[in-house]
Design a protein around this motif. Structure first.
Motif, PDB file in Angstrom:
ATOM      1  N   VAL B 305      20.819  33.942  37.106  1.00  0.00           N
ATOM      2  CA  VAL B 305      21.433  34.363  35.858  1.00  0.00           C
ATOM      3  C   VAL B 305      22.129  35.538  36.399  1.00  0.00           C
ATOM      4  N   GLU B 307      24.860  36.838  34.283  1.00  0.00           N
ATOM      5  CA  GLU B 307      24.795  37.568  32.709  1.00  0.00           C
ATOM      6  C   GLU B 307      24.737  36.752  31.466  1.00  0.00           C
ATOM      7  N   LEU B 308      24.330  37.540  30.668  1.00  0.00           N
ATOM      8  CA  LEU B 308      23.929  36.962  29.300  1.00  0.00           C
ATOM      9  C   LEU B 308      24.929  37.428  28.231  1.00  0.00           C
ATOM     10  N   THR B 309      25.565  36.559  27.464  1.00  0.00           N
ATOM     11  CA  THR B 309      26.424  37.062  26.362  1.00  0.00           C
ATOM     12  C   THR B 309      25.882  36.555  25.127  1.00  0.00           C
ATOM     13  N   TYR B 310      25.823  37.644  24.152  1.00  0.00           N
ATOM     14  CA  TYR B 310      25.036  37.304  22.837  1.00  0.00           C
ATOM     15  C   TYR B 310      26.360  36.774  21.883  1.00  0.00           C
ATOM     16  N   ILE B 315      23.830  31.683  22.567  1.00  0.00           N
ATOM     17  CA  ILE B 315      23.725  32.772  23.714  1.00  0.00           C
ATOM     18  C   ILE B 315      24.304  32.163  24.852  1.00  0.00           C
ATOM     19  N   ARG B 316      25.195  32.607  25.744  1.00  0.00           N
ATOM     20  CA  ARG B 316      25.880  31.825  26.768  1.00  0.00           C
ATOM     21  C   ARG B 316      25.171  32.704  27.887  1.00  0.00           C
ATOM     22  N   ILE B 317      24.748  31.754  28.839  1.00  0.00           N
ATOM     23  CA  ILE B 317      24.226  32.190  30.086  1.00  0.00           C
ATOM     24  C   ILE B 317      25.175  31.951  31.337  1.00  0.00           C
TER      25      ILE B 317
END
Lengths: 276, 369
Positions: B305, B307-310, B315-317
């Motif tokens: 992983v 980055e995670l975008t909220y 949620i986008r991984i």
């Protein structure tokens, strides 16, 4: 713009001073001579110097009573109006044609149409004299009208071209898609929107005709003299403030015309801003 | 469906006589449908609309309306309502006069015309604006007036050329709905040009995806999204994860593809050539599963992983897989909380039917592999 920002350097201040001096000089050399000369037309004595001994309308009366002045005024107006009407029509049509992106040899055509603005008038005048004489267009008003049309058209061409550059082509297309023929679109949509350009071009053409002397000298006989020619002979033969009175009338007329055009433009602008 | 309302038959357009802006276009538009021409800028989509409106002439080919060629019909005789991106209202006329223009030209009796104008203004929720000047209206209001003007004379066809391109997102979405509603009410055929895939997706009955002067795929929005037939469509219509590989084995319905790093993928054989040729795999981010069940998911990979975008609803991984440095996994933000941190390794995978093996994709600027 008038307020200097607090971080202006010494050099900046110097620049500002130079700028103001320069502006003052421009104003002085452009406007002052006219402002000094105009009051002299109200001089009670036939001299061109200050202080004026008294005020009088006699030079204006002189003009009105003098047949030569009246004939030349009439000629100037006829030539001015007729040549402006022709120049506006031809110049606008030319600008429209030249705005079509598909037109070949565009630069050459513009160059030729604008040449009367660039070529010295004396040369144009000689050329016209020789050429017009062949077709009996010297010593009569039609000849002068044609000549002034040639001189006035570039002004219209340039100002209408500028107006068309700001004209959104899709507005004309919208008109067509709504069912209007190209002619109808031109008169109801395109023309009203480029009207400021047409009016400015027309005013410039009219003023250029009104104070054009060189070509008139070549083409006009005694009967066709215009105001500038009458002024010119007046200056040479009997230097009288009548010339100044005529000049004053011309200046007031032209300033009035320009003001009227400006007011017209502002009134229109209040209603709509040209759509980007 | 019945006979086509508009037909493009082998239409080509070239401005300079050398490069074709539109290439051999064949397109049938059916009566009452909302057809969108979608494509990146310079793909020839606006040119198509211009040709249909009559502003441009086709270099060759034929455009037919109700089976009759309109190639030589002038724009003002076509009876099409056109809406432009920059509104193109007549600035020297009030809203009312703008709408009266097409009716005056058609010499419609005054009382009748007034009624039509008011009905059209009501339709775009601008009833109280008849006496305003265009310059007194906001962009969205101007475009509503332009729409009203395009439909006030009951045209055969309504053409819109990126009508919402100059508006901000919220207004755009609102107007999308309004236009769609008008379409439903009137039942007129709409041809709509846009470069915005969301717009195309939400509004259209069918979408024609254009690239380099050619229709890449013409289908309903859902089948374009779920069954893209080539890599361009997969990339352009919706978000997509792209993997580049080589066909190892073609099993008819499915195929095995080898990625650059040697790993193998089982995919649907949609648009591939014989074994050994290159192919592009397209996987939608929301179809990628986290910690998949190996039984129904032959494709499972371990990824890190990044980055995670909220995004609120999802949620986008962001991870990287093979040479795709931005492989995105979308997981919806529901009661199952996502417990994941950047740097962790997770298992991801997808079902065979969610992975489409398409033609080798080459974007104009960079060509991978």
């Amino acid at each position: 713009m008038w307020q200097l920002s607090p971080h202006t350097t010494l050099l900046g201040k110097l620049w500002r001073c130079t700028f103001l001096v320069f502006c003052g000089a421009v104003f002085m050399f452009l406007v002052l001579p006219v402002l000094i000369v105009l009051p002299l037309s109200f001089n009670s004595e036939p001299y061109f110097n200050y202080p004026m001994p008294g005020f009088s309308w006699r030079w204006y009366q002189n003009i009105v009573e003098n047949e030569m002045w009246m004939v030349s005024a009439k000629n100037s107006i006829i030539v001015g109006l007729a040549s402006t009407a022709l120049a506006v029509t031809l110049g606008t049509l030319a600008a429209l044609g030249l705005s079509k992106p598909s037109l070949p040899l565009k630069k050459l055509i513009v160059g030729i149409l604008i040449s009367p603005m660039i070529v010295p008038l004396v040369i144009t005048g000689v050329g016209m004299y020789i050429f017009y004489a062949k077709y009996n267009l010297t010593g009569n008003l039609p000849g002068i009208i044609i000549a002034h049309t040639v001189i006035g058209t570039p002004f219209v061409l340039i100002s209408v071209t500028a107006a068309l550059a700001g004209f959104n082509l899709n507005i004309a297309r919208a008109g067509q898609s709504l069912g209007a023929t190209p002619t109808y679109v031109f008169f109801k949509i395109t023309m009203p929107l480029i009207m400021p350009g047409i009016i400015y071009g027309g005013l410039l053409a009219f003023t250029s005709s009104l104070d054009e002397l060189v070509v008139v000298m070549f083409l006009a006989g005694v009967e066709e003299r215009t105001i500038p020619m009458q002024m010119w002979t007046g200056l040479r033969e009997q230097l009288s403030p009548s010339v100044l009175a005529a000049a004053t009338i011309l200046v007031i007329l032209l300033v009035g015309l320009l003001l009227a055009a400006e007011l017209l433009r502002r009134r229109r602008e209040r209603y709509f801003v040209s759509a980007k | 469906m019945d006979k086509p309302h508009v037909q493009f038959i082998d239409v080509e357009k070239s401005y300079d006589g050398e490069t074709l802006v539109v290439e051999k276009l064949n397109l049938d538009i059916f009566s009452g449908e909302f057809l969108t021409i979608l494509g990146p800028s310079g793909s020839g989509k606006s040119t198509c609309l211009s040709m249909l409106a009559g502003f441009e002439t086709a270099t060759c080919g034929e455009i037919k309306l109700h089976g009759k060629s309109i190639n030589s019909v002038a724009p003002h005789k076509r009876n099409f309502g056109v809406v432009f991106q920059n509104y193109a209202l007549f600035p020297h006329m009030t809203v009312f006069d703008n709408l009266m223009f097409p009716l005056k030209v058609r010499k419609i009796p005054l009382a009748d015309a007034h009624k039509k104008v008011h009905r059209a203004l009501e339709m775009v929720w601008m009833g109280g604006f008849a006496d305003r000047w265009p310059s007194q209206l906001s962009g969205g209001q101007q475009q509503r007036i332009a729409v009203a003007r395009a439909l006030v004379f009951t045209p055969d066809l309504i053409l819109m050329d990126e009508p919402l391109g100059a508006l901000d997102r919220q207004l755009r979405e609102q107007l999308q709905q309004e236009i769609k509603q008008i379409h439903n009410e009137l039942g007129v055929t709409f041809v709509y040009v846009t470069h915005d895939q969301n717009e195309a997706m939400t509004m259209s009955d069918r979408v024609a995806i254009f690239n380099q002067g050619v229709i890449q795929q013409l289908a309903t929005p859902d089948s374009l999204y779920e069954c893209p037939m080539n890599a361009f469509v997969a990339e352009f219509f919706g978000t997509n994860n792209r993997l580049i590989g080589k066909v190892l084995q073609d099993n008819g319905e499915t195929c095995r593809v080898e990625l650059k790093d040697g790993s193998q993928v089982e995919a649907l054989a949609v648009n591939i050539h014989e074994a050994g040729t290159r192919t592009t795999l397209a996987i939608r981010p929301e179809r990628v599963l986290i910690q998949p069940n190996r039984d129904d998911c032959p494709n499972v990979y371990k990824v890190k992983v990044k980055e995670l975008t909220y995004r609120g609803d999802h949620i986008r991984i962001h991870t990287s897989l093979c040479e795709n440095e931005d492989f995105v996994v979308k997981i919806s933000n529901n009661e199952k909380k996502v417990n994941m941190n950047p740097g962790e390794t997770v298992e991801i995978g997808w079902r065979v039917e969610d992975c489409r093996a398409l033609d080798p994709y080459c974007s104009d600027s960079v060509c991978p592999i």
